[in-house]
Design a protein around this motif. Sequence first.
Motif, mmCIF file in Angstrom:
data_model
loop_
_atom_site.group_PDB
_atom_site.id
_atom_site.type_symbol
_atom_site.label_atom_id
_atom_site.label_comp_id
_atom_site.label_asym_id
_atom_site.label_seq_id
_atom_site.Cartn_x
_atom_site.Cartn_y
_atom_site.Cartn_z
ATOM 1 N N TYR A 1 -4.927 25.773 -0.853
ATOM 2 C CA TYR A 1 -5.024 26.408 -2.170
ATOM 3 C C TYR A 1 -6.095 27.495 -2.222
ATOM 4 O O TYR A 1 -6.034 28.409 -3.056
ATOM 5 C CB TYR A 1 -5.328 25.340 -3.234
ATOM 6 N N ASP A 2 -7.120 27.437 -1.341
ATOM 7 C CA ASP A 2 -8.228 28.392 -1.388
ATOM 8 C C ASP A 2 -8.135 29.477 -0.319
ATOM 9 O O ASP A 2 -9.118 30.147 -0.016
ATOM 10 C CB ASP A 2 -9.562 27.656 -1.264
ATOM 11 N N LEU A 3 -6.956 29.682 0.226
ATOM 12 C CA LEU A 3 -6.772 30.687 1.276
ATOM 13 C C LEU A 3 -6.898 32.110 0.740
ATOM 14 O O LEU A 3 -7.298 33.023 1.457
ATOM 15 C CB LEU A 3 -5.390 30.491 1.915
ATOM 16 N N GLY A 4 -6.556 32.303 -0.533
ATOM 17 C CA GLY A 4 -6.394 33.645 -1.067
ATOM 18 C C GLY A 4 -7.651 34.495 -1.089
ATOM 19 O O GLY A 4 -7.573 35.715 -0.922
ATOM 20 N N VAL A 5 -8.825 33.885 -1.294
ATOM 21 C CA VAL A 5 -10.056 34.673 -1.402
ATOM 22 C C VAL A 5 -10.324 35.441 -0.114
ATOM 23 O O VAL A 5 -10.571 36.659 -0.128
ATOM 24 C CB VAL A 5 -11.251 33.764 -1.737
ATOM 25 N N ALA A 6 -10.277 34.748 1.007
ATOM 26 C CA ALA A 6 -10.534 35.405 2.295
ATOM 27 C C ALA A 6 -9.486 36.472 2.574
ATOM 28 O O ALA A 6 -9.810 37.560 3.061
ATOM 29 C CB ALA A 6 -10.555 34.360 3.407
ATOM 30 N N MET A 7 -8.228 36.174 2.268
ATOM 31 C CA MET A 7 -7.158 37.137 2.517
ATOM 32 C C MET A 7 -7.332 38.390 1.661
ATOM 33 O O MET A 7 -7.094 39.516 2.125
ATOM 34 C CB MET A 7 -5.800 36.503 2.243
ATOM 35 N N ALA A 8 -7.739 38.204 0.413
ATOM 36 C CA ALA A 8 -7.942 39.358 -0.462
ATOM 37 C C ALA A 8 -9.068 40.243 0.057
ATOM 38 O O ALA A 8 -8.951 41.477 0.084
ATOM 39 C CB ALA A 8 -8.239 38.889 -1.881
ATOM 40 N N LEU A 9 -10.168 39.628 0.483
ATOM 41 C CA LEU A 9 -11.293 40.410 0.990
ATOM 42 C C LEU A 9 -10.923 41.169 2.260
ATOM 43 O O LEU A 9 -11.247 42.349 2.417
ATOM 44 C CB LEU A 9 -12.486 39.494 1.260
ATOM 45 N N LYS A 10 -10.218 40.487 3.178
ATOM 46 C CA LYS A 10 -9.844 41.149 4.426
ATOM 47 C C LYS A 10 -8.792 42.238 4.168
ATOM 48 O O LYS A 10 -8.834 43.315 4.775
ATOM 49 C CB LYS A 10 -9.310 40.118 5.425
#
Length: 290
Positions: free
Chosen positions: A214-223
């Motif tokens: 569920y918390d994958l999105g933060v890292a993906m958004a930053l990268k």
Amino acid sequence: MAELLQYLLSGVTVGAVYALVALGFTLIYNASDVVNFAQGEFVMLGGMITFFAWQAGIPLPLAALLAILAAATIGVLLNKLAIEPARGAPVASLIIITIGASIFLRGSAQLVFDKQLHRFPSFSGDDPLRLFGATMLPQGLWVIAGAVAVFLALWLFFARTLTGKAVLATANNRIAASLVGINPNHMMTLSFAVSAAIGALAGVLVTPITLTSYDLGVAMALKGFAAAMLGGMGVPAGALAGGLLLGLIEALTAGYVSSVYKDAVAFVLILVILFVRPQGLFGRKAMDRV
């Protein structure tokens, strides 16, 4: 030589995922001049919805299609319920709205799904491919092919179709676009739907390799944002190149320095490049008449 090739293959695979996320950023930016920081959550939704639909007995290809359609629908709702009512607000306010949407989607996913890591089967099996002493999972080829296919589709969309040109016209001047018969709201809705679908596709392709939660999105958004800025925000070719370059930087740093520093070194290099060339590698300098 085999060690270097291994790092390069790993970097290209991860970079292709970053490129897909960056392409989603590019599409929204071209349509509205807004940076959508909820883009990473669509990657998460693509993987999570596919997994739980597959667990429910739906065939994997159909589960992936349902996840992409669901993400596109959520993208439309994000535009209709959050972005469109705030049209005319400062760009910074719209960016904050997308950050709030990211937090909401992440919290909702935690409640609807769970907090565990999940994975579903690879599309072509898990037997690694061997190339000059290096190995690569077949799923990595799916990720790379997906990034290239999306890039080509977006390039054709903006360069060869009236709808794509209408999206660019809407971004440049909403009033002028309206005067020639373009509906800006429809263009925005289409952009958010396609951008969300691209993010979900990235999640579907990468989950068999990296798992999802569920918390994958933060890292993906930053990268993805870093990749888009590195290549040139709003330029599809720059998004692809920026994503691949960022993936390669991370892989080489992790291999030859330490995995602890791979994120830091990558972002420091990006800052240096943007200091020298603020518009990114493929962007053009903006000129305003005064």
